[in-house]
Scaffold this motif. Structure first.
Motif: not given
Length: 140
Positions: A61-73, A75-83, A103-106, A130-133
């Motif tokens: 996660e620290l080595e490739f923070p950009g890749d990790h953020a894209v992956k998390m984004a 994952m989070i968009c598939r999560e009904p709890k996030f909705w 919505w996230l892109s906007d 993501k931390r707030e969620f």
């Protein structure tokens, strides 16, 4: 149960009919005698941790923070709890992964995932969201 520990360096990875074959180079001084005595074909449970020059584990996660953020984004968009959280926090109705991604892109003011991957300021906004969620999710 005795464990075997040694440092190895990945030198090859190839696909075979049985799966993947991982080749490690091991310094002769690090090669455990027990491993040398075991028969070819012996099975092992393997746990590996990538280490840096300081001999400490490396966090992907620290080595490739950009890749990790894209992956998390993604994952989070598939999560009904996030909705559900979006509706609570932002009064936004989201009922699909696609709606959430729009919505996230906007919200991040990005046109593509590449911007999230490459722009540290945008990643910081996303990580705060993501931390707030995550905090809300633990409480609910």
């Amino acid at each position: 149960m005795d464990t075997i520990q040694f440092e190895g360096i990945k030198t090859a990875l190839r696909q075979t009919k049985d799966g993947y074959s991982l080749t490690l180079a091991v310094h002769p001084d690090d090669l455990p005698d027990d491993l040398m005595r075991d028969f070819v074909g012996s099975r092992y449970m393997v746990v590996m941790v990538r280490i840096g020059e300081n001999e400490m584990p490396i966090s992907r996660e620290l080595e490739f923070p950009g890749d990790h953020a894209v992956k998390m984004a993604g994952m989070i968009c598939r999560e009904p709890k996030f909705w559900q959280w979006l509706e609570t926090k932002f009064d936004v109705i989201v009922d699909s992964e696609k709606d959430c991604a729009v919505w996230l892109s906007d919200f991040l003011n990005v046109q593509s995932r590449k911007e999230l991957k490459e722009n540290q300021e945008i990643r910081e906004v996303f990580n705060k969201l993501k931390r707030e969620f995550d905090s809300w999710k633990q409480e609910n």
